[in-house]
Enzyme design. Structure first.
Site, PDB file in Angstrom:
ATOM      1  N   LYS B  79     -69.965 -23.702 -25.741  1.00  0.00           N
ATOM      2  CA  LYS B  79     -69.590 -22.548 -26.432  1.00  0.00           C
ATOM      3  C   LYS B  79     -70.665 -21.553 -26.754  1.00  0.00           C
ATOM      4  CE  LYS B  79     -66.839 -21.758 -30.652  1.00  0.00           C
ATOM      5  NZ  LYS B  79     -66.200 -22.446 -31.967  1.00  0.00           N
ATOM      6  N   SER B 148     -61.356 -21.415 -32.017  1.00  0.00           N
ATOM      7  CA  SER B 148     -62.508 -20.558 -31.630  1.00  0.00           C
ATOM      8  C   SER B 148     -63.075 -21.064 -30.333  1.00  0.00           C
ATOM      9  CB  SER B 148     -63.451 -20.245 -32.611  1.00  0.00           C
ATOM     10  OG  SER B 148     -64.205 -21.308 -33.114  1.00  0.00           O
ATOM     11  N   SER B 172     -61.191 -25.533 -35.079  1.00  0.00           N
ATOM     12  CA  SER B 172     -61.606 -24.843 -33.674  1.00  0.00           C
ATOM     13  C   SER B 172     -61.784 -25.551 -32.679  1.00  0.00           C
ATOM     14  CB  SER B 172     -62.786 -23.797 -34.113  1.00  0.00           C
ATOM     15  OG  SER B 172     -62.435 -22.575 -34.788  1.00  0.00           O
TER      16      SER B 172
END
Lengths: 63, 438
Positions: B79, B148, B172
């Site tokens: 990420k 996310s 997330s």
């Protein structure tokens, strides 16, 4: 929890935001301001003994 | 068979047997990214040259019989809020548009020590909050992959990477993993280091990752934390505490029906399933989570927000503003209630291997303007308990459903053992998804 108390608290927070950042900002972020203020009010209305300490370092097994 | 279709465990076994090289696996994944990225948009940065250099080094070591760990030669997505030395790290924000860190996050250091290859940086919502990334859900590209950790979930789902890292403050990791039909894991708070991962809310942020099988997730955790030990093994089907109440009231009809169907299968194979009553304090979890997160996010961004508020997107801007208005006593009161909720939930766990609920309130929503609600995941981020989502079926539109397992603090390895048992019973296909474009 008093619905009137919650509304009054949200109004007061919005008033503070208006004084800090102006009407336009408050309008733009009213949804966030309202939701967080509502959460604050709910947290404030939850009864707690004075001996209950805050979690200052997360150690879930020790709670 | 194309190497990109292999699970992490299968690829590692073939490499040990000399039937696959890290270079060949990496080339296959890069080709897959080239083919699918225009449809899925999972990646911010893939530096081909750097990736191939790392793959060739891993291949040379393997040829000499050097395998640093079970992750040796395995390409991994990360990420874009993890610091990666010498590689662009944007946090999904224009504020960090050209930021290139001079050091790696602790997790990246661990992965490199283990011989893994950083394949690239995956899309995130802005600073890992809600303003969405461009990523699409491979199961239906008109739908959000969740967030996310949007890019990580989508990349694993369609076979661009066998393993990808994310982070979870609310939901997330588990939510996007469930929406994309993959296994998602969020660790016990601080079991995996957050060092070098850009903070959203210090006391709520957790490391997590996605894979297509539970075995792959377990290999990853054992590699990063070889010191973790197993609890006692009975060899019997698990004892599961079923959470209804809040979860049944808030789940969509199709999600709850799918959950009941999955639970029926688990019960049919011998799991003991007991309906649990949530403690009274649990009702406070959403508000307590909101207060803590709003304040900590506002504090984390306070300095840059003062100077560059206009460069923030709307959701984060509003969220930070709301956090700046919270009294200090309210934040502390939220942290006090948090302790009570954790204690009550741990008492509820006693006598059970884990608790179970649907992984999400709904299946992946249509549209890319928001990433869905974390309401079924944020209570566990608040409590710091480990969670795993296992794909459990499809809804009528062919979108994935997930089963969320909630374990004991630091019982992450044992939770994977239960998750593996559930995965075997539920029999969800784990091959890479070819993107469906309606």
């Amino acid at each position: 929890m008093s619905g009137d108390g919650e509304k009054e608290y949200i109004r007061m927070v919005a008033e503070t935001a208006r004084a800090l950042w102006g009407e336009e900002t408050v309008k733009q972020f009213m949804d966030h301001i309202e939701r967080t203020a509502k959460a604050v009010y709910e947290v404030g209305s939850y009864p707690l003994e004075a001996s209950v300490e805050p979690v200052t370092k997360m150690r879930p097994e020790a709670a | 068979m194309e190497p990109y279709t292999l699970s992490l465990a299968e690829a590692a076994r073939l490499m040990r047997n000399g039937m696959l090289t890290p270079t060949r696996l990496t080339e296959s994944l890069l080709d897959r990214i080239d083919e699918l990225e225009p449809m899925v948009e999972a990646w911010v940065t893939v530096d081909r040259e750097k990736v191939m250099d790392a793959a060739e080094e891993a291949t040379r070591e393997a040829a000499d019989g050097v395998f640093r760990s079970p992750l040796h030669g395995i390409p991994v997505g990360v990420k874009d809020i993890y610091y990666t030395e010498g590689t662009l790290t944007t946090m999904g924000s224009p504020l960090f548009a050209g930021f290139v860190p001079d050091h790696d996050a602790d997790i990246i250091k661990g992965l490199k020590r283990a011989g893994a290859i950083v394949l690239g940086k995956t899309e995130t919502t802005e600073f890992a909050l809600h303003d969405p990334a461009p990523t699409r859900n491979p199961w239906n590209t008109r739908h959000t992959p969740g967030g996310s950790s949007s890019g990580s979930a989508a990349a694993v789902s369609c076979g661009m990477a066998p393993l990808a890292f994310g982070s979870q403050t609310g939901g997330s990791v588990v939510r996007p993993a469930s929406y994309c039909g993959v296994v998602g894991y969020k660790c016990t708070y601080d079991l995996l280091s957050r060092g070098g991962v850009y903070p959203l809310s210090w006391s709520l942020d957790h490391i997590g990752f996605m894979t297509r099988t539970v075995e792959d997730a377990l290999i990853t955790l054992r590699t990063l934390r070889p010191d973790l030990s197993d609890g006692p093994q009975t060899g019997k089907p698990p004892r599961l505490g079923l959470l209804s109440g809040y979860f049944k009231e808030n789940a969509s009809e199709e999600v709850w029906l799918g959950f009941e169907k999955a639970v029926g299968k688990l019960w049919g194979e011998g799991a003991q399933v007991v309906d649990m009553k949530l403690p009274e304090s649990f009702r406070m979890a959403p508000s307590v989570h909101r207060v803590i997160m709003a304040v900590e996010t506002a504090a984390a961004h306070e300095d840059s927000f003062r100077e560059r508020a206009d460069e923030y997107r709307d959701y984060l801007k509003g969220f930070i503003s709301s956090g700046l208005l919270v009294p200090a006593t309210a934040y502390l009161r939220a942290q006090r209630i948090r302790g009570q909720i954790i204690g009550d939930m741990i008492r509820l766990l006693e006598g059970y291997d884990c608790l179970i609920s649907p992984s999400t309130q709904d299946t992946a929503p249509e549209g890319l303007h928001w990433t869905g609600t974390p309401s079924f995941n944020s209570p566990w981020s608040l409590m710091g308990l480990p969670t795993v989502t296992v794909p459990s079926g499809l809804n009528g539109e062919g979108l994935p459903l997930g089963l969320q397992l909630i374990g004991w603090p630091y019982g992450d390895i044992d939770l994977f053992r239960v998750a593996a048992w559930c995965e075997k019973v539920l029999e969800f296909p784990n091959e890479p998804k070819q993107p469906h474009i309606p």
